[in-house]
Write a protein that holds these residues in place. Structure first.
Motif, PDB file in Angstrom:
ATOM      1  N   ILE A  33      64.486 -29.782  64.676  1.00  0.00           N
ATOM      2  CA  ILE A  33      64.065 -28.070  64.320  1.00  0.00           C
ATOM      3  C   ILE A  33      62.531 -28.084  63.948  1.00  0.00           C
ATOM      4  O   ILE A  33      62.183 -28.937  63.294  1.00  0.00           O
ATOM      5  CB  ILE A  33      64.766 -27.857  63.132  1.00  0.00           C
ATOM      6  N   ALA A  34      61.924 -27.318  64.689  1.00  0.00           N
ATOM      7  CA  ALA A  34      60.457 -27.028  64.782  1.00  0.00           C
ATOM      8  C   ALA A  34      60.401 -25.939  63.803  1.00  0.00           C
ATOM      9  O   ALA A  34      61.046 -24.916  63.910  1.00  0.00           O
ATOM     10  CB  ALA A  34      59.748 -26.604  65.921  1.00  0.00           C
ATOM     11  N   VAL A  35      59.177 -25.905  62.771  1.00  0.00           N
ATOM     12  CA  VAL A  35      58.991 -24.754  61.949  1.00  0.00           C
ATOM     13  C   VAL A  35      57.570 -24.329  62.219  1.00  0.00           C
ATOM     14  O   VAL A  35      56.698 -25.370  62.059  1.00  0.00           O
ATOM     15  CB  VAL A  35      59.220 -24.920  60.574  1.00  0.00           C
ATOM     16  N   GLY A  40      48.232 -19.191  60.463  1.00  0.00           N
ATOM     17  CA  GLY A  40      48.098 -19.703  58.962  1.00  0.00           C
ATOM     18  C   GLY A  40      48.332 -18.738  57.794  1.00  0.00           C
ATOM     19  O   GLY A  40      48.288 -17.597  57.993  1.00  0.00           O
ATOM     20  N   GLY A  41      48.384 -19.300  56.573  1.00  0.00           N
ATOM     21  CA  GLY A  41      48.665 -18.670  55.518  1.00  0.00           C
ATOM     22  C   GLY A  41      50.010 -17.878  55.144  1.00  0.00           C
ATOM     23  O   GLY A  41      50.086 -17.042  54.412  1.00  0.00           O
ATOM     24  N   VAL A  42      51.004 -18.004  55.921  1.00  0.00           N
ATOM     25  CA  VAL A  42      52.274 -17.432  55.792  1.00  0.00           C
ATOM     26  C   VAL A  42      53.449 -18.163  55.138  1.00  0.00           C
ATOM     27  O   VAL A  42      54.539 -17.627  54.893  1.00  0.00           O
ATOM     28  CB  VAL A  42      52.808 -16.754  57.175  1.00  0.00           C
ATOM     29  N   GLY A  43      53.012 -19.285  54.658  1.00  0.00           N
ATOM     30  CA  GLY A  43      54.152 -20.093  53.729  1.00  0.00           C
ATOM     31  C   GLY A  43      54.816 -20.925  54.695  1.00  0.00           C
ATOM     32  O   GLY A  43      56.123 -21.307  54.293  1.00  0.00           O
ATOM     33  N   LYS A  44      54.304 -21.182  56.032  1.00  0.00           N
ATOM     34  CA  LYS A  44      55.006 -22.091  56.991  1.00  0.00           C
ATOM     35  C   LYS A  44      55.826 -23.595  56.407  1.00  0.00           C
ATOM     36  O   LYS A  44      56.720 -23.920  56.388  1.00  0.00           O
ATOM     37  CB  LYS A  44      54.314 -22.377  58.389  1.00  0.00           C
ATOM     38  N   SER A  45      54.859 -24.205  55.577  1.00  0.00           N
ATOM     39  CA  SER A  45      55.084 -25.589  55.057  1.00  0.00           C
ATOM     40  C   SER A  45      56.146 -25.509  54.075  1.00  0.00           C
ATOM     41  O   SER A  45      56.994 -26.316  53.857  1.00  0.00           O
ATOM     42  CB  SER A  45      53.813 -26.259  54.545  1.00  0.00           C
ATOM     43  N   THR A  46      55.833 -24.148  53.201  1.00  0.00           N
ATOM     44  CA  THR A  46      57.036 -24.045  51.927  1.00  0.00           C
ATOM     45  C   THR A  46      58.351 -23.802  52.684  1.00  0.00           C
ATOM     46  O   THR A  46      59.246 -24.463  52.142  1.00  0.00           O
ATOM     47  CB  THR A  46      56.295 -22.931  51.408  1.00  0.00           C
ATOM     48  N   VAL A  47      58.556 -23.130  53.774  1.00  0.00           N
ATOM     49  CA  VAL A  47      59.470 -22.820  54.212  1.00  0.00           C
ATOM     50  C   VAL A  47      60.150 -24.232  54.925  1.00  0.00           C
ATOM     51  O   VAL A  47      61.189 -24.349  54.564  1.00  0.00           O
ATOM     52  CB  VAL A  47      59.388 -21.734  55.510  1.00  0.00           C
ATOM     53  N   ALA A  48      59.352 -24.928  55.669  1.00  0.00           N
ATOM     54  CA  ALA A  48      59.745 -26.266  56.111  1.00  0.00           C
ATOM     55  C   ALA A  48      60.225 -27.108  55.199  1.00  0.00           C
ATOM     56  O   ALA A  48      61.447 -27.755  55.253  1.00  0.00           O
ATOM     57  CB  ALA A  48      58.580 -26.873  56.872  1.00  0.00           C
ATOM     58  N   PHE A 151      69.014 -34.045  60.647  1.00  0.00           N
ATOM     59  CA  PHE A 151      68.278 -33.074  60.809  1.00  0.00           C
ATOM     60  C   PHE A 151      66.835 -33.657  60.924  1.00  0.00           C
ATOM     61  O   PHE A 151      66.693 -34.248  59.790  1.00  0.00           O
ATOM     62  CB  PHE A 151      68.038 -31.896  60.009  1.00  0.00           C
ATOM     63  N   MET A 152      65.936 -33.427  61.891  1.00  0.00           N
ATOM     64  CA  MET A 152      64.664 -33.793  61.978  1.00  0.00           C
ATOM     65  C   MET A 152      63.954 -32.650  61.819  1.00  0.00           C
ATOM     66  O   MET A 152      63.828 -31.665  62.792  1.00  0.00           O
ATOM     67  CB  MET A 152      64.181 -34.755  63.257  1.00  0.00           C
ATOM     68  N   ILE A 153      62.997 -32.290  60.699  1.00  0.00           N
ATOM     69  CA  ILE A 153      62.270 -30.927  60.601  1.00  0.00           C
ATOM     70  C   ILE A 153      60.884 -31.409  60.876  1.00  0.00           C
ATOM     71  O   ILE A 153      59.987 -32.399  60.474  1.00  0.00           O
ATOM     72  CB  ILE A 153      62.317 -30.533  59.206  1.00  0.00           C
ATOM     73  N   ILE A 154      60.083 -30.512  62.113  1.00  0.00           N
ATOM     74  CA  ILE A 154      58.632 -30.791  62.253  1.00  0.00           C
ATOM     75  C   ILE A 154      57.938 -29.443  61.826  1.00  0.00           C
ATOM     76  O   ILE A 154      58.212 -28.442  62.278  1.00  0.00           O
ATOM     77  CB  ILE A 154      58.555 -31.175  63.777  1.00  0.00           C
ATOM     78  N   ASP A 155      57.011 -29.785  61.150  1.00  0.00           N
ATOM     79  CA  ASP A 155      56.147 -28.844  60.257  1.00  0.00           C
ATOM     80  C   ASP A 155      55.236 -28.686  61.105  1.00  0.00           C
ATOM     81  O   ASP A 155      54.103 -29.508  61.205  1.00  0.00           O
ATOM     82  CB  ASP A 155      55.927 -29.031  58.808  1.00  0.00           C
ATOM     83  N   PHE A 156      55.056 -27.596  62.204  1.00  0.00           N
ATOM     84  CA  PHE A 156      53.777 -27.670  63.075  1.00  0.00           C
ATOM     85  C   PHE A 156      52.525 -27.092  62.341  1.00  0.00           C
ATOM     86  O   PHE A 156      52.415 -26.266  61.412  1.00  0.00           O
ATOM     87  CB  PHE A 156      54.131 -26.878  64.321  1.00  0.00           C
ATOM     88  N   PRO A 157      51.461 -27.166  62.923  1.00  0.00           N
ATOM     89  CA  PRO A 157      49.984 -26.519  62.565  1.00  0.00           C
ATOM     90  C   PRO A 157      50.312 -25.156  62.913  1.00  0.00           C
ATOM     91  O   PRO A 157      51.071 -24.733  63.783  1.00  0.00           O
ATOM     92  CB  PRO A 157      49.151 -27.343  63.053  1.00  0.00           C
ATOM     93  N   PRO A 158      49.403 -24.453  62.361  1.00  0.00           N
ATOM     94  CA  PRO A 158      49.148 -23.217  62.487  1.00  0.00           C
ATOM     95  C   PRO A 158      48.837 -23.032  64.322  1.00  0.00           C
ATOM     96  O   PRO A 158      48.101 -23.676  64.821  1.00  0.00           O
ATOM     97  CB  PRO A 158      48.173 -22.444  61.759  1.00  0.00           C
ATOM     98  N   GLY A 159      49.123 -21.761  64.715  1.00  0.00           N
ATOM     99  CA  GLY A 159      48.689 -21.513  66.219  1.00  0.00           C
ATOM    100  C   GLY A 159      49.742 -21.939  67.307  1.00  0.00           C
ATOM    101  O   GLY A 159      50.774 -22.412  66.952  1.00  0.00           O
TER     102      GLY A 159
END
Length: 303
Positions: A33-35, A40-48, A151-159
């Protein structure tokens, strides 16, 4: 035999053997699962991070890869940023890195974590062109002893750049969770991320709205700081699922800095929101490929 993990030798990577190792490893991961966010700045890593911990709370075996090479912070959020990364010598003479783990004093199954943040000093910038970044991400996938995972979670960079493109073309993703905030500027970029996942033919795409509202600590009313309902509108426009809203929680910043994901604070509104989102995600995946439900998750695929 175990030793201190070697520095990544990105320049000497062999593409074919590495890709083959990734293919072999991902066969042992039930769901990838990709997150991502597109912004940037929307809290993506927090969600992941909180999605990973919420799944681990339910008894699933989870790994999380911090694919944001230039701004890695997943290890900090999971409380393992000071951990040493060891490596194990294999029969063919190669070394595989052993991902640090945290089970939060037995509150979750052990979560495996890998990030570039383990391998470089925290104040040292990584000044690499895109090709080196994508090779490093692939090495963090293929040269780490991930083992069997639900589950493998991948926290992607912005963009929507080449790092994301490389990973999506390398892994057989099962789902993409696109994180947005309610305001129009964020929706413009996250809409692009949704459409990128469509073009890459990811089977399941969903939107999560972070920072949806603030609960006033004095009166208890909801304050729509960034507007309201943007994430749901985006999902409806793009024809993808909307998994839920996560409010701004005043404990979240303190919790992240302390390496304790907010989902472990069970009495908070944010924690309840994350658990509801995970329940919806599991239900959607179960319909397609039989993800274990809460009734049988004590016998998860990786156990």
């Amino acid at each position: 035999m175990t030793i201190k993990a070697p520095t990544l030798n990105v320049g000497g990577l062999g593409a074919d053997p590495l890709t083959q190792r990734i293919n072999e490893k991902q066969e042992k991961w039930k769901y990838k699962i990709a997150v991502l966010s597109g912004k940037g700045g929307v809290g993506k890593s927090t969600v992941a991070v909180n999605l990973a911990v919420a799944l681990a709370k339910k008894g699933y075996h989870v790994g999380i890869l911090d694919a944001d090479i230039h701004g890695p912070n997943v290890a900090k959020m999971l409380g393992v940023d000071k951990a040493d990364v060891l490596a194990e010598k294999l029969e063919d003479g190669r070394f595989e890195m052993l991902p640090p783990m945290n089970n939060f004093l037995g509150q979750t199954t052990p979560i495996k974590v890998m990030s570039m943040g383990f391998l470089v000093p925290e104040d040292q910038p990584i000044i690499w062109r895109g090709s080196l970044v994508t090779k490093a991400i692939k090495q963090l996938l293929g040269d780490v002893k991930w083992g069997e995972l639900d589950f493998m979670i991948i926290d992607f960079p912005p963009g929507t750049g080449d790092e994301i493109l490389t990973v999506v073309q390398t892994l057989k993703l099962d789902a993409a969770i696109v994180v947005t905030t309610p305001q129009e500027v964020a929706l413009l970029d996250t809409g692009k991320a949704v459409n990128m996942m469509k073009k890459m033919e990811v089977p399941y795409i969903a939107v999560v709205e972070n920072m949806s509202y603030l609960i006033c600590p004095h009166c208890g009313n909801e304050i729509d700081i960034f507007g309201k309902g943007g994430g749901r509108k985006l999902a409806e426009k793009e024809g993808v699922d909307f998994l839920g809203e996560i409010p701004i929680d005043l404990k979240a910043r303190e919790a992240s800095d302390a390496g304790i994901p907010i989902v472990l604070y069970e009495d908070t509104v944010a924690a309840k929101a994350f658990m509801e989102i995970v329940d919806r995600l599991l239900e959607k995946l179960k319909k397609d490929e039989g993800t274990p439900s809460d009734e049988n998750n004590n016998e998860s695929p990786a156990s």
